[in-house]
Design a protein around this motif. Sequence first.
Motif, PDB file in Angstrom:
ATOM      1  N   PHE A  23       0.818  -1.217   0.000  1.00  0.00           N
ATOM      2  CA  PHE A  23       0.000   0.000   0.000  1.00  0.00           C
ATOM      3  C   PHE A  23       0.850   1.264   0.000  1.00  0.00           C
ATOM      4  O   PHE A  23       0.426   2.304  -0.493  1.00  0.00           O
ATOM      5  CB  PHE A  23      -0.954  -0.002   1.195  1.00  0.00           C
ATOM      6  CG  PHE A  23      -2.153  -0.887   1.027  1.00  0.00           C
ATOM      7  CD1 PHE A  23      -3.088  -0.648   0.032  1.00  0.00           C
ATOM      8  CD2 PHE A  23      -2.354  -1.978   1.858  1.00  0.00           C
ATOM      9  CE1 PHE A  23      -4.193  -1.472  -0.139  1.00  0.00           C
ATOM     10  CE2 PHE A  23      -3.455  -2.807   1.700  1.00  0.00           C
ATOM     11  CZ  PHE A  23      -4.381  -2.551   0.696  1.00  0.00           C
ATOM     12  N   LEU A  24       2.069   1.159   0.525  1.00  0.00           N
ATOM     13  CA  LEU A  24       2.986   2.305   0.495  1.00  0.00           C
ATOM     14  C   LEU A  24       3.673   2.465  -0.855  1.00  0.00           C
ATOM     15  O   LEU A  24       4.322   3.479  -1.114  1.00  0.00           O
ATOM     16  CB  LEU A  24       4.036   2.161   1.596  1.00  0.00           C
ATOM     17  CG  LEU A  24       3.536   2.335   3.030  1.00  0.00           C
ATOM     18  CD1 LEU A  24       4.623   1.944   4.021  1.00  0.00           C
ATOM     19  CD2 LEU A  24       3.070   3.769   3.270  1.00  0.00           C
ATOM     20  N   GLY A  25       3.543   1.451  -1.712  1.00  0.00           N
ATOM     21  CA  GLY A  25       4.106   1.539  -3.062  1.00  0.00           C
ATOM     22  C   GLY A  25       5.496   0.973  -3.222  1.00  0.00           C
ATOM     23  O   GLY A  25       6.080   1.067  -4.310  1.00  0.00           O
ATOM     24  N   SER A  26       6.050   0.338  -2.183  1.00  0.00           N
ATOM     25  CA  SER A  26       7.405  -0.191  -2.294  1.00  0.00           C
ATOM     26  C   SER A  26       7.450  -1.656  -2.701  1.00  0.00           C
ATOM     27  O   SER A  26       8.523  -2.211  -2.920  1.00  0.00           O
ATOM     28  CB  SER A  26       8.149  -0.004  -0.965  1.00  0.00           C
ATOM     29  OG  SER A  26       7.464  -0.642   0.077  1.00  0.00           O
ATOM     30  N   MET A  27       6.286  -2.299  -2.799  1.00  0.00           N
ATOM     31  CA  MET A  27       6.198  -3.675  -3.297  1.00  0.00           C
ATOM     32  C   MET A  27       4.960  -3.772  -4.181  1.00  0.00           C
ATOM     33  O   MET A  27       3.989  -3.041  -3.986  1.00  0.00           O
ATOM     34  CB  MET A  27       6.067  -4.696  -2.152  1.00  0.00           C
ATOM     35  CG  MET A  27       7.252  -4.799  -1.221  1.00  0.00           C
ATOM     36  SD  MET A  27       6.979  -6.002   0.129  1.00  0.00           S
ATOM     37  CE  MET A  27       7.213  -7.547  -0.750  1.00  0.00           C
ATOM     38  N   THR A  28       4.993  -4.665  -5.159  1.00  0.00           N
ATOM     39  CA  THR A  28       3.792  -4.962  -5.923  1.00  0.00           C
ATOM     40  C   THR A  28       2.944  -5.937  -5.113  1.00  0.00           C
ATOM     41  O   THR A  28       3.429  -6.565  -4.161  1.00  0.00           O
ATOM     42  CB  THR A  28       4.127  -5.590  -7.281  1.00  0.00           C
ATOM     43  OG1 THR A  28       4.731  -6.881  -7.061  1.00  0.00           O
ATOM     44  CG2 THR A  28       5.079  -4.713  -8.081  1.00  0.00           C
ATOM     45  N   ALA A  29       1.698  -6.082  -5.497  1.00  0.00           N
ATOM     46  CA  ALA A  29       0.838  -7.038  -4.814  1.00  0.00           C
ATOM     47  C   ALA A  29       1.407  -8.447  -4.928  1.00  0.00           C
ATOM     48  O   ALA A  29       1.410  -9.215  -3.963  1.00  0.00           O
ATOM     49  CB  ALA A  29      -0.576  -6.976  -5.396  1.00  0.00           C
TER      50      ALA A  29
END
Length: 447
Positions: A422-428
């Motif tokens: 959710f913070l954008g540092s990993m993909t789902a």
Amino acid sequence: MKKTHSFILVLTALVLFLSGCAGFQTSNNSNSTNNNENNNTEENSEGKTVIDFWTFWGSEIRRPIIEKIIADFNESQDEIEVKHTFLPFGDIWTKELASIAAGDPPDVVINDINATALRGQKKQAMNLSQFLEQDDISNRFYPELWDATLYEGDSYGIPFNTDTRVLFYNKDAFEEAGLDPEQPPTTWAELEEYAAKLDKKSGNDYERIGFYPLWGIGYDVWLLNANGQNYFDKENNVQIDTAKNEEVLNWLKTWKDRYGDKVVNSYQAQIDSQQGHPFFSGDLAMIAQAPTFYTQIRDYAEDLNFGVVELPEYEEGNGHTSWGGGFVAEIPEGSKNAEEAWEFIKYLTDVEAQTYWAVQNFDNVANVEAAEAASQSSEFTEDGSMVYQKAVENMEQTLLTPIPVVAPDFSSLINPNVDQFFLGSMTAKEALEKSQKDVENLIKKNQ
């Protein structure tokens, strides 16, 4: 429930409590009763066996209710006297574990239902099969709740109360947006469609938000809703890294991206304030919550024109799966008065006591007959009856998520990865892959 992942975080904390015993002494307040130095059974002046009942129900609302139930039990027979010991929510289970280790536990304690099997495996809760063989009360309860108390086929706790998750919506906002207030959304697609129509902006500012899925419940409830099952199958095979879970996480993030962090955080702050909740003021048109949310509406927004319905389903025919938790009454391992404790637990979970608790607390109870009786209570207002009846109906599609004994504290391995997504540092996909591997490794260590 007010924060994302809140029920998972609560379960995580409970399992941490279970993982070891801290050096605490048991409570010795004016309401508690301790066994004597020789650990002999204590009797009162009337010759009644005294048993100690630990709860965390100390509020000005709940404490009088549980103590009325205790008083009624004490007056109903002449062999047992129950003494109530209140301990704060953050202390009760660590102190219980310390008392078990010291050989001087309470006789009955209220504990989290989703970790009952884990406590059975660790021999912290007593195996109740000896009592159930003579007095089988399992058919009193919702099957989903009863199954959560089992470890290797035996029960280690008796269900007391529970909950579920439903969708509250503002009927006046629906009419203003041209939506039929008697036809709330039934699928995720309709939920998106309705929310877009309910959004109301003035320039770049939102005057009203239609819906945000992570206010009131966490991402894991939506995963459960979409899948109709937990992260584990019946054989404890891990099912975290799946295409559907990836789709659900990405769907949730589209809502976050749509409104932006500033709006999401601003509304969250209002939600945390309770009285200033945007649903009460009409600034939020729909929210997923536990049915007990109604008591806040009753207290802070009594004129609100609202409806309540089951959670929308992933797609038509998928099922309106919801999540629930709850608490059980347990006899800790080492209780000196197990037979007397069992007699009290039977009373505590029978129809009369359960109905009283349900009506006075506006709380879902585990006893099916009591829950249905409460739904017809004349003590509820029209709105109260509407919500409580929906809560009872929703139990048919409500799942619990018992913690597998081979994966204690598993949620602490998943939540940080999802947070990073959710913070954008990993993909789902990356978050789910790592979570799957981490939980599988945890299971290998515990097998």
